[in-house]
Design a protein around this motif. Structure first.
Motif, PDB file in Angstrom:
ATOM      1  N   GLU A 303       0.822  -1.208   0.000  1.00  0.00           N
ATOM      2  CA  GLU A 303       0.000   0.000   0.000  1.00  0.00           C
ATOM      3  C   GLU A 303       0.858   1.261   0.000  1.00  0.00           C
ATOM      4  OE1 GLU A 303      -3.257   0.273  -0.324  1.00  0.00           O
ATOM      5  OE2 GLU A 303      -3.494  -1.891  -0.456  1.00  0.00           O
ATOM      6  N   ILE A 304       1.958   1.210   0.741  1.00  0.00           N
ATOM      7  CA  ILE A 304       2.858   2.366   0.797  1.00  0.00           C
ATOM      8  C   ILE A 304       3.471   2.635  -0.573  1.00  0.00           C
ATOM      9  CG2 ILE A 304       5.072   3.146   1.727  1.00  0.00           C
ATOM     10  CD1 ILE A 304       4.259   1.665   4.350  1.00  0.00           C
ATOM     11  N   VAL A 305       3.956   1.591  -1.231  1.00  0.00           N
ATOM     12  CA  VAL A 305       4.558   1.761  -2.553  1.00  0.00           C
ATOM     13  C   VAL A 305       3.513   2.238  -3.561  1.00  0.00           C
ATOM     14  CG1 VAL A 305       5.698   0.577  -4.460  1.00  0.00           C
ATOM     15  CG2 VAL A 305       6.404   0.119  -2.113  1.00  0.00           C
ATOM     16  N   ALA A 306       2.321   1.678  -3.490  1.00  0.00           N
ATOM     17  CA  ALA A 306       1.253   2.128  -4.384  1.00  0.00           C
ATOM     18  C   ALA A 306       0.941   3.603  -4.136  1.00  0.00           C
ATOM     19  CB  ALA A 306      -0.001   1.279  -4.180  1.00  0.00           C
ATOM     20  N   GLY A 307       0.992   4.019  -2.876  1.00  0.00           N
ATOM     21  CA  GLY A 307       0.757   5.423  -2.556  1.00  0.00           C
ATOM     22  C   GLY A 307       1.836   6.321  -3.123  1.00  0.00           C
ATOM     23  N   LEU A 308       3.094   5.919  -2.992  1.00  0.00           N
ATOM     24  CA  LEU A 308       4.185   6.700  -3.577  1.00  0.00           C
ATOM     25  C   LEU A 308       4.028   6.812  -5.088  1.00  0.00           C
ATOM     26  CD1 LEU A 308       7.507   5.655  -1.788  1.00  0.00           C
ATOM     27  CD2 LEU A 308       6.562   7.961  -1.979  1.00  0.00           C
ATOM     28  N   GLN A 309       3.694   5.707  -5.714  1.00  0.00           N
ATOM     29  CA  GLN A 309       3.551   5.723  -7.166  1.00  0.00           C
ATOM     30  C   GLN A 309       2.418   6.645  -7.602  1.00  0.00           C
ATOM     31  OE1 GLN A 309       3.209   1.460  -7.640  1.00  0.00           O
ATOM     32  NE2 GLN A 309       5.347   1.254  -8.280  1.00  0.00           N
ATOM     33  N   SER A 310       1.350   6.718  -6.803  1.00  0.00           N
ATOM     34  CA  SER A 310       0.253   7.632  -7.147  1.00  0.00           C
ATOM     35  C   SER A 310       0.709   9.084  -7.040  1.00  0.00           C
ATOM     36  CB  SER A 310      -0.956   7.372  -6.249  1.00  0.00           C
ATOM     37  OG  SER A 310      -0.728   7.836  -4.921  1.00  0.00           O
ATOM     38  N   ILE A 311       1.568   9.379  -6.055  1.00  0.00           N
ATOM     39  CA  ILE A 311       2.104  10.741  -5.928  1.00  0.00           C
ATOM     40  C   ILE A 311       2.991  11.064  -7.116  1.00  0.00           C
ATOM     41  CG2 ILE A 311       3.572  12.251  -4.539  1.00  0.00           C
ATOM     42  CD1 ILE A 311       2.669  10.694  -2.070  1.00  0.00           C
ATOM     43  N   TRP A 312       3.847  10.118  -7.504  1.00  0.00           N
ATOM     44  CA  TRP A 312       4.726  10.329  -8.652  1.00  0.00           C
ATOM     45  C   TRP A 312       3.937  10.577  -9.931  1.00  0.00           C
ATOM     46  CZ3 TRP A 312       7.863   5.520  -6.840  1.00  0.00           C
ATOM     47  CH2 TRP A 312       8.772   5.901  -5.843  1.00  0.00           C
ATOM     48  N   ARG A 313       2.744   9.999  -9.998  1.00  0.00           N
ATOM     49  CA  ARG A 313       1.897  10.216 -11.184  1.00  0.00           C
ATOM     50  C   ARG A 313       1.149  11.548 -11.119  1.00  0.00           C
ATOM     51  NH1 ARG A 313       0.705   4.604 -10.343  1.00  0.00           N
ATOM     52  NH2 ARG A 313      -1.215   5.186  -9.264  1.00  0.00           N
ATOM     53  N   GLY A 314       1.310  12.256 -10.014  1.00  0.00           N
ATOM     54  CA  GLY A 314       0.656  13.551  -9.879  1.00  0.00           C
ATOM     55  C   GLY A 314      -0.778  13.479  -9.406  1.00  0.00           C
ATOM     56  N   GLU A 315      -1.191  12.364  -8.842  1.00  0.00           N
ATOM     57  CA  GLU A 315      -2.562  12.223  -8.371  1.00  0.00           C
ATOM     58  C   GLU A 315      -2.742  12.945  -7.027  1.00  0.00           C
ATOM     59  OE1 GLU A 315      -3.299   8.048  -8.269  1.00  0.00           O
ATOM     60  OE2 GLU A 315      -2.978   7.782 -10.422  1.00  0.00           O
ATOM     61  N   PRO A 316      -3.952  13.394  -6.726  1.00  0.00           N
ATOM     62  CA  PRO A 316      -4.181  14.141  -5.484  1.00  0.00           C
ATOM     63  C   PRO A 316      -3.977  13.266  -4.249  1.00  0.00           C
ATOM     64  CG  PRO A 316      -6.267  13.641  -6.578  1.00  0.00           C
ATOM     65  CD  PRO A 316      -5.181  13.276  -7.542  1.00  0.00           C
ATOM     66  N   PHE A 317      -3.578  13.903  -3.145  1.00  0.00           N
ATOM     67  CA  PHE A 317      -3.376  13.190  -1.892  1.00  0.00           C
ATOM     68  C   PHE A 317      -4.707  12.627  -1.387  1.00  0.00           C
ATOM     69  CE2 PHE A 317       0.308  16.269  -0.941  1.00  0.00           C
ATOM     70  CZ  PHE A 317       1.182  15.460  -1.648  1.00  0.00           C
ATOM     71  N   GLY A 318      -4.604  11.607  -0.590  1.00  0.00           N
ATOM     72  CA  GLY A 318      -5.789  11.011   0.011  1.00  0.00           C
ATOM     73  C   GLY A 318      -5.384  10.092   1.135  1.00  0.00           C
ATOM     74  N   GLU A 319      -6.097   9.016   1.303  1.00  0.00           N
ATOM     75  CA  GLU A 319      -5.758   8.042   2.333  1.00  0.00           C
ATOM     76  C   GLU A 319      -5.989   6.647   1.805  1.00  0.00           C
ATOM     77  OE1 GLU A 319     -10.039   8.133   4.730  1.00  0.00           O
ATOM     78  OE2 GLU A 319      -8.327   9.230   5.553  1.00  0.00           O
ATOM     79  N   ARG A 320      -5.203   5.730   2.296  1.00  0.00           N
ATOM     80  CA  ARG A 320      -5.341   4.324   1.939  1.00  0.00           C
ATOM     81  C   ARG A 320      -5.589   3.581   3.248  1.00  0.00           C
ATOM     82  NH1 ARG A 320      -3.275   4.121  -3.399  1.00  0.00           N
ATOM     83  NH2 ARG A 320      -3.322   1.840  -3.424  1.00  0.00           N
ATOM     84  N   LEU A 321      -6.863   3.349   3.555  1.00  0.00           N
ATOM     85  CA  LEU A 321      -7.237   2.712   4.806  1.00  0.00           C
ATOM     86  C   LEU A 321      -7.291   1.199   4.632  1.00  0.00           C
ATOM     87  CD1 LEU A 321     -10.058   5.068   6.126  1.00  0.00           C
ATOM     88  CD2 LEU A 321      -7.620   5.079   6.677  1.00  0.00           C
ATOM     89  N   LEU A 322      -6.643   0.487   5.544  1.00  0.00           N
ATOM     90  CA  LEU A 322      -6.602  -0.971   5.501  1.00  0.00           C
ATOM     91  C   LEU A 322      -7.558  -1.548   6.536  1.00  0.00           C
ATOM     92  CD1 LEU A 322      -3.742   0.045   4.401  1.00  0.00           C
ATOM     93  CD2 LEU A 322      -3.027  -2.290   4.774  1.00  0.00           C
ATOM     94  N   PRO A 323      -8.082  -2.743   6.267  1.00  0.00           N
ATOM     95  CA  PRO A 323      -9.009  -3.367   7.227  1.00  0.00           C
ATOM     96  C   PRO A 323      -8.275  -3.889   8.450  1.00  0.00           C
ATOM     97  CG  PRO A 323      -8.522  -4.887   5.453  1.00  0.00           C
ATOM     98  CD  PRO A 323      -7.849  -3.592   5.087  1.00  0.00           C
ATOM     99  N   TYR A 324      -8.991  -3.992   9.553  1.00  0.00           N
ATOM    100  CA  TYR A 324      -8.457  -4.596  10.781  1.00  0.00           C
ATOM    101  C   TYR A 324      -9.459  -5.659  11.236  1.00  0.00           C
ATOM    102  CZ  TYR A 324     -11.846  -1.350  12.744  1.00  0.00           C
ATOM    103  OH  TYR A 324     -13.001  -0.661  13.006  1.00  0.00           O
ATOM    104  N   LYS A 325      -9.046  -6.474  12.168  1.00  0.00           N
ATOM    105  CA  LYS A 325      -9.952  -7.510  12.683  1.00  0.00           C
ATOM    106  C   LYS A 325      -9.604  -7.812  14.125  1.00  0.00           C
ATOM    107  CE  LYS A 325      -7.136 -11.502  11.296  1.00  0.00           C
ATOM    108  NZ  LYS A 325      -7.124 -12.805  10.591  1.00  0.00           N
ATOM    109  N   PHE A 326     -10.554  -8.385  14.832  1.00  0.00           N
ATOM    110  CA  PHE A 326     -10.297  -8.863  16.185  1.00  0.00           C
ATOM    111  C   PHE A 326      -9.581 -10.208  16.112  1.00  0.00           C
ATOM    112  CE2 PHE A 326     -13.245  -5.982  18.446  1.00  0.00           C
ATOM    113  CZ  PHE A 326     -12.486  -5.775  19.588  1.00  0.00           C
ATOM    114  N   GLY A 327      -8.457 -10.319  16.821  1.00  0.00           N
ATOM    115  CA  GLY A 327      -7.705 -11.571  16.842  1.00  0.00           C
ATOM    116  C   GLY A 327      -8.216 -12.517  17.898  1.00  0.00           C
TER     117      GLY A 327
END
Length: 327
Positions: A303-327
């Motif tokens: 997700e981090i690398v995908a986020g960097l690549q989106s910035i390099w492409r000039g796309e607007p900032f946002g958030e990449r929220l990942l799911p969580y679960k109860f263990g």
């Protein structure tokens, strides 16, 4: 054997120069005839040559260095994030430089200035803290991804979870169990993550009928979450009202709380239920008693690398929220 196949091997097979092979491998085919291109591609397939993405990028004269600046690599969660990110960057053809700030703003700035001198092509800030250097970095528009904590000095692409919702999920869990005296332990030196987890927990308990006076809140001093948990737990278990459920905003806070409980002859679980928000794999070895809201740190890298690549492409900032679960 394929690991040892070089450009020279391909050149010898195709009957051309190494420079010709290099240009074709890197996508520059205008200076070669179609027949030469076909011969080189056939030779690549025949000898099993596989280009090294890092080496190819460096040959183009581009900086392929990405800086990860983390707050505390003693924390298993941050170490897991670093490991998954290094693997994802390597797969994408980049080299990661890893720095540990120990949650100190002056050291964070020292590394930020040093990485600027190295002309890194991107920054990854794991649990960043406010600092003059970070303000300068944000103002410069340098490609930056903020992980676990949002940018404390402004906007920026964020990778993490919905911390407010995670806190609310812990509150629902305690309420559904029928617990009557909930508590929450958090660091005085809070971050966006800890503040959101705390506010989500408190808001949901209020929705389910608790008054503020009925919720025990204990904060701990210092930067060490182990010490935060231990000190806050000492105050909680030494007070007039002992909780039957405690939310700890990190695994390490929970470890500290458990230590203080054991010193007073209390058992977790049994005398008190404890939930943390982290859920690193280390828990199954050192804290089988701990129930956690598990954050998928092992997949953060992609997700981090995908986020960097989106910035390099000039796309607007946002958030990449990942799911969580109860263990």
């Amino acid at each position: 054997m394929r690991e040892h196949v070089s450009l020279a091997t391909v050149a010898a097979r195709a009957g051309v120069s190494v420079s010709t092979v290099s240009r074709i491998v890197n996508g520059e085919m205008r200076r070669a005839s179609p027949a030469t291109v076909a011969r080189v591609l056939d030779a690549i397939e025949a000898v099993g040559y596989r280009p090294n993405p890092v080496g190819r990028a460096l040959q183009r004269g581009q900086s392929q260095l990405v800086a990860m600046i983390a707050a505390n690599l003693d924390n298993p969660a941050m170490a897991t994030i670093a490991g998954s990110t290094e693997a994802a960057l390597r797969e994408a053809g980049y080299v990661m430089i890893l720095c540990d700030t120990h949650d100190r703003p002056e050291l964070q700035d020292e590394y930020l200035y040093a990485m600027r001198a190295q002309m890194v092509c991107g920054y990854i800030l794991v649990a960043a803290v406010p600092s003059p250097g970070l303000s300068e970095l944000s103002a410069s528009g340098a490609p930056t991804v903020f992980v676990s904590r949002r940018n404390p000095t402004g906007n920026g692409l964020f990778v993490g979870i919905d911390d407010c919702a995670a806190g609310a999920a812990a509150a629902d869990y305690f309420a559904n169990l029928g617990r009557r005296t909930p508590a929450v332990v958090f660091p005085r030196l809070g971050s966006s993550a800890s503040r959101d987890r705390l506010s989500g927990f408190l808001a949901r308990l209020r929705e389910r009928g608790w008054s503020d006076e009925g919720i025990i809140q204990a904060e701990g001093e210092g930067r060490s979450h182990l010490q935060v948990g231990y000190d806050a737990g000492t105050r909680i278990f030494g007070g007039s009202h002992t909780p039957d459920a405690i939310l700890c905003l990190s695994d390490q806070i929970a470890y500290g709380v458990n230590r203080s409980a054991l010193e007073r002859g209390l058992k977790i679980p049994g005398d008190c239920d404890v939930v943390s928000i982290d859920g690193t794999p280390l828990n199954q070895w050192v804290a089988p008693w701990l129930k956690s809201i598990e954050i998928p740190y092992a997949v953060y890298g992609a997700e981090i690398v995908a986020g960097l690549q989106s910035i390099w492409r000039g796309e607007p900032f946002g958030e990449r929220l990942l799911p969580y679960k109860f263990g």
